[in-house]
Write an enzyme that holds these catalytic residues in place. Structure first.
Site, PDB file in Angstrom:
ATOM      1  N   ASN A   1       0.871  -1.184   0.000  1.00 25.79           N
ATOM      2  CA  ASN A   1       0.000   0.000   0.000  1.00 25.79           C
ATOM      3  C   ASN A   1       0.904   1.230   0.000  1.00 25.79           C
ATOM      4  O   ASN A   1       1.481   1.577   1.025  1.00 25.79           O
ATOM      5  CB  ASN A   1      -0.895  -0.049   1.253  1.00 25.79           C
ATOM      6  CG  ASN A   1      -1.739   1.198   1.419  1.00 25.79           C
ATOM      7  OD1 ASN A   1      -1.821   2.041   0.520  1.00 25.79           O
ATOM      8  ND2 ASN A   1      -2.376   1.321   2.570  1.00 25.79           N
ATOM      9  N   TRP A   2       1.015   1.869  -1.162  1.00 24.13           N
ATOM     10  CA  TRP A   2       1.949   3.003  -1.297  1.00 24.13           C
ATOM     11  C   TRP A   2       1.410   4.282  -0.648  1.00 24.13           C
ATOM     12  O   TRP A   2       2.146   5.251  -0.508  1.00 24.13           O
ATOM     13  CB  TRP A   2       2.247   3.268  -2.769  1.00 24.13           C
ATOM     14  CG  TRP A   2       3.050   2.188  -3.446  1.00 24.13           C
ATOM     15  CD1 TRP A   2       3.469   1.000  -2.910  1.00 24.13           C
ATOM     16  CD2 TRP A   2       3.552   2.201  -4.792  1.00 24.13           C
ATOM     17  NE1 TRP A   2       4.177   0.281  -3.840  1.00 24.13           N
ATOM     18  CE2 TRP A   2       4.245   0.995  -5.000  1.00 24.13           C
ATOM     19  CE3 TRP A   2       3.468   3.119  -5.851  1.00 24.13           C
ATOM     20  CZ2 TRP A   2       4.856   0.683  -6.220  1.00 24.13           C
ATOM     21  CZ3 TRP A   2       4.072   2.809  -7.067  1.00 24.13           C
ATOM     22  CH2 TRP A   2       4.762   1.600  -7.245  1.00 24.13           C
ATOM     23  N   LYS A   3       0.133   4.280  -0.328  1.00 23.11           N
ATOM     24  CA  LYS A   3      -0.520   5.459   0.278  1.00 23.11           C
ATOM     25  C   LYS A   3      -0.282   6.703  -0.581  1.00 23.11           C
ATOM     26  O   LYS A   3      -0.209   6.591  -1.809  1.00 23.11           O
ATOM     27  CB  LYS A   3      -0.042   5.640   1.726  1.00 23.11           C
ATOM     28  CG  LYS A   3      -0.242   4.360   2.559  1.00 23.11           C
ATOM     29  CD  LYS A   3      -0.109   4.553   4.040  1.00 23.11           C
ATOM     30  CE  LYS A   3      -0.271   3.212   4.733  1.00 23.11           C
ATOM     31  NZ  LYS A   3      -0.281   3.292   6.180  1.00 23.11           N
TER      32      LYS A   3
ATOM     33  N   HIS B   1      -9.749   1.057   4.720  1.00 22.33           N
ATOM     34  CA  HIS B   1      -8.485   1.213   5.468  1.00 22.33           C
ATOM     35  C   HIS B   1      -8.734   2.116   6.673  1.00 22.33           C
ATOM     36  O   HIS B   1      -9.512   3.074   6.594  1.00 22.33           O
ATOM     37  CB  HIS B   1      -7.411   1.813   4.553  1.00 22.33           C
ATOM     38  CG  HIS B   1      -6.046   1.767   5.158  1.00 22.33           C
ATOM     39  ND1 HIS B   1      -5.631   2.702   6.084  1.00 22.33           N
ATOM     40  CD2 HIS B   1      -5.017   0.900   5.008  1.00 22.33           C
ATOM     41  CE1 HIS B   1      -4.395   2.404   6.469  1.00 22.33           C
ATOM     42  NE2 HIS B   1      -4.003   1.314   5.827  1.00 22.33           N
TER      43      HIS B   1
ATOM     44  N   GLU C   1      -7.095   4.473   7.885  1.00 19.55           N
ATOM     45  CA  GLU C   1      -6.857   5.905   7.649  1.00 19.55           C
ATOM     46  C   GLU C   1      -8.082   6.565   7.025  1.00 19.55           C
ATOM     47  O   GLU C   1      -8.374   7.731   7.284  1.00 19.55           O
ATOM     48  CB  GLU C   1      -5.603   6.088   6.770  1.00 19.55           C
ATOM     49  CG  GLU C   1      -4.332   5.853   7.584  1.00 19.55           C
ATOM     50  CD  GLU C   1      -3.143   5.365   6.792  1.00 19.55           C
ATOM     51  OE1 GLU C   1      -3.145   5.466   5.548  1.00 19.55           O
ATOM     52  OE2 GLU C   1      -2.197   4.853   7.415  1.00 19.55           O
TER      53      GLU C   1
ATOM     54  N   GLU D   1      -5.860  -5.349  10.464  1.00 15.21           N
ATOM     55  CA  GLU D   1      -4.874  -4.304  10.701  1.00 15.21           C
ATOM     56  C   GLU D   1      -5.206  -3.569  11.993  1.00 15.21           C
ATOM     57  O   GLU D   1      -6.030  -2.637  11.984  1.00 15.21           O
ATOM     58  CB  GLU D   1      -4.881  -3.293   9.544  1.00 15.21           C
ATOM     59  CG  GLU D   1      -4.453  -3.867   8.225  1.00 15.21           C
ATOM     60  CD  GLU D   1      -3.765  -2.808   7.365  1.00 15.21           C
ATOM     61  OE1 GLU D   1      -2.616  -3.038   6.979  1.00 15.21           O
ATOM     62  OE2 GLU D   1      -4.356  -1.742   7.106  1.00 15.21           O
TER      63      GLU D   1
ATOM     64  N   GLY E   1       2.034   1.930  10.925  1.00 17.08           N
ATOM     65  CA  GLY E   1       3.003   3.017  10.819  1.00 17.08           C
ATOM     66  C   GLY E   1       3.694   3.356  12.134  1.00 17.08           C
ATOM     67  O   GLY E   1       4.326   4.406  12.246  1.00 17.08           O
TER      68      GLY E   1
ATOM     69  N   SER F   1       2.986  -2.413  10.439  1.00 18.06           N
ATOM     70  CA  SER F   1       4.428  -2.428  10.731  1.00 18.06           C
ATOM     71  C   SER F   1       5.120  -3.727  10.300  1.00 18.06           C
ATOM     72  O   SER F   1       6.055  -4.176  10.960  1.00 18.06           O
ATOM     73  CB  SER F   1       4.691  -2.133  12.210  1.00 18.06           C
ATOM     74  OG  SER F   1       4.286  -0.809  12.525  1.00 18.06           O
TER      75      SER F   1
ATOM     76  N   GLY G   1       2.656  -1.267   4.378  1.00 22.07           N
ATOM     77  CA  GLY G   1       2.651   0.155   4.050  1.00 22.07           C
ATOM     78  C   GLY G   1       4.055   0.655   3.795  1.00 22.07           C
ATOM     79  O   GLY G   1       4.617   0.497   2.709  1.00 22.07           O
ATOM     80  N   GLY G   2       4.661   1.258   4.810  1.00 22.71           N
ATOM     81  CA  GLY G   2       5.972   1.908   4.676  1.00 22.71           C
ATOM     82  C   GLY G   2       7.025   1.075   3.963  1.00 22.71           C
ATOM     83  O   GLY G   2       7.733   1.578   3.076  1.00 22.71           O
TER      84      GLY G   2
END
Ligand code: PGA
Length: 257
Positions: free
Chosen positions: A11-13, A100, A102, A172, A178, A218, A239-240
C-alpha cells in the site's frame, strides 16, 4: 487452512510522483526477477494506475505483479466530485483496498459506506481487500474482538457465499499501523482465527476457506517471515516497507514456504 501461495500487498498510500512510482515498480520487478511463488499486489495512488498498468505489460518475465486501488467511491457515477469509481478502476486494477483505517479515521468513512463499496467492487469485478481492526483504546477496554466482528458483520452484509471467496480480509490493528509496533504473534493468530470462524459461521466452511486473511501493521523485512508462518496467515498488507524495493522483495521472499 493455509493457501499455497501467500499474498503480499503493498500500500503506497499518498507517496511518489508517477515517475518515481514507475521507477519503484521497475526496481521491485528487478529485485524479484524470476520469482513466481507469491501473489504480489501493489496499490499506488489512483493517478498511477494507468501508467503502471502499461508499465507492467512491458515486463516480459516473472514476477507477475498485479495492481490494486487504495480506495473506490461508494457510488458508481454521478455528481460526486473528487471520487474515483470501481467502473473506472476495473480495467486497470484487479483489487481495491476498502475501509483502510486511515479512511475510517481521517475521512470519517462509515461501515455503511464500506458495505456499499464492497458490493460495488464485487459487482464490477474488483476483488476487495477489506481492512478491519481495533484501535488501542478498544483493545485496552477488551473490545477488540467485538469491534472486528461488528465491522465484518456490517461490511459483509451484502456479500454472498460465492462472493466471499474473492474477498481478502486484512486484519490491521490501528495501533500497529506506521508505528513500528507490530502485534504479538498470539494476538495476530487469535484475530485471524476469530475472523476465519466468523466467515465459516456466516458463509459455510467451503466458501470461507477459500478467502484469504492477511495481517497488516508495521510489517517489515525482519518480521515478515515469522508473521507469515503464523497459523491462518495467508499473507501481509505492507505500508511503509512497500516503498523500499529491497525490503519489499525481502518480504515477498519471506512468504515462500
Ligand atoms: P505500515 O502500514 O506497514 O506502514 O504499518 C500498513 C497499512 O497501513 O496498510
Amino acid at each position: 487452512m493455509n493457501l499455497p501461495h501467500k499474498i503480499i500487498i503493498g500500500n503506497w498510500k499518498l507517496n511518489d510522483t508517477i515517475a518515481e512510482g514507475t521507477v519503484l515498480l521497475q526496481k521491485i520487478h528487478q529485485e524479484l526477477k524470476g520469482f513466481s511463488a507469491a501473489t504480489i499486489v501493489v496499490c499506488p495512488p489512483a493517478t498511477h494506475l494507468y501508467p503502471l498498468h502499461r508499465e507492467l505489460k512491458s515486463f516480459k518475465s516473472d514476477p507477475k505483479i498485479e495492481l490494486g486501488a487504495q480506495n473506490i467511491s461508494d457510488y458508481e457515477a454521478g455528481a460526486h466530485t473528487g471520487e474515483v469509481s470501481a467502473i473506472m478502476v476495473r480495467d486497470l486494477a484487479k483489487y481495491s483496498i476498502i475501509g483502510h483505517s486511515e479512511r475510517r479515521t481521517h475521512y470519517g468513512e462509515t461501515d455503511d459506506q464500506i458495505t456499499r463499496k464492497v458490493a460495488i467492487a464485487l459487482e464490477h469485478g474488483l476483488q476487495p481487500i477489506l481492512c478491519v481492526g481495533e484501535n488501542l483504546a478498544q483493545r485496552h477496554d477488551g473490545k477488540a474482538h467485538q469491534v472486528v466482528l461488528d465491522q465484518l458483520n456490517t461490511d459483509l452484509s451484502d456479500v454472498t457465499a460465492d462472493e466471499i471467496k474473492k474477498i481478502i480480509i486484512a486484519y490491521e490493528p490501528v495501533w500497529a499501523i506506521g508505528t513500528g509496533t507490530f502485534a504479538k504473534p498470539g494476538e495476530i493468530e487469535d484475530m485471524l482465527r476469530l475472523i476465519r470462524n466468523a466467515l465459516v459461521q456466516r458463509f459455510g466452511r467451503l466458501a470461507s476457506t477459500e478467502s484469504r486473511i492477511v495481517y497488516g501493521g508495521s510489517v517489515d523485512g525482519e518480521n515478515a517471515k515469522a508473521i507469515m508462518q503464523l497459523q491462518g496467515c495467508d499473507g501481509v498488507l505492507v505500508g511503509g516497507a512497500s516503498l523500499k524495493p529491497k525490503e519489499f522483495a525481502a518480504i515477498v521472499h519471506a512468504g515462500q514456504k
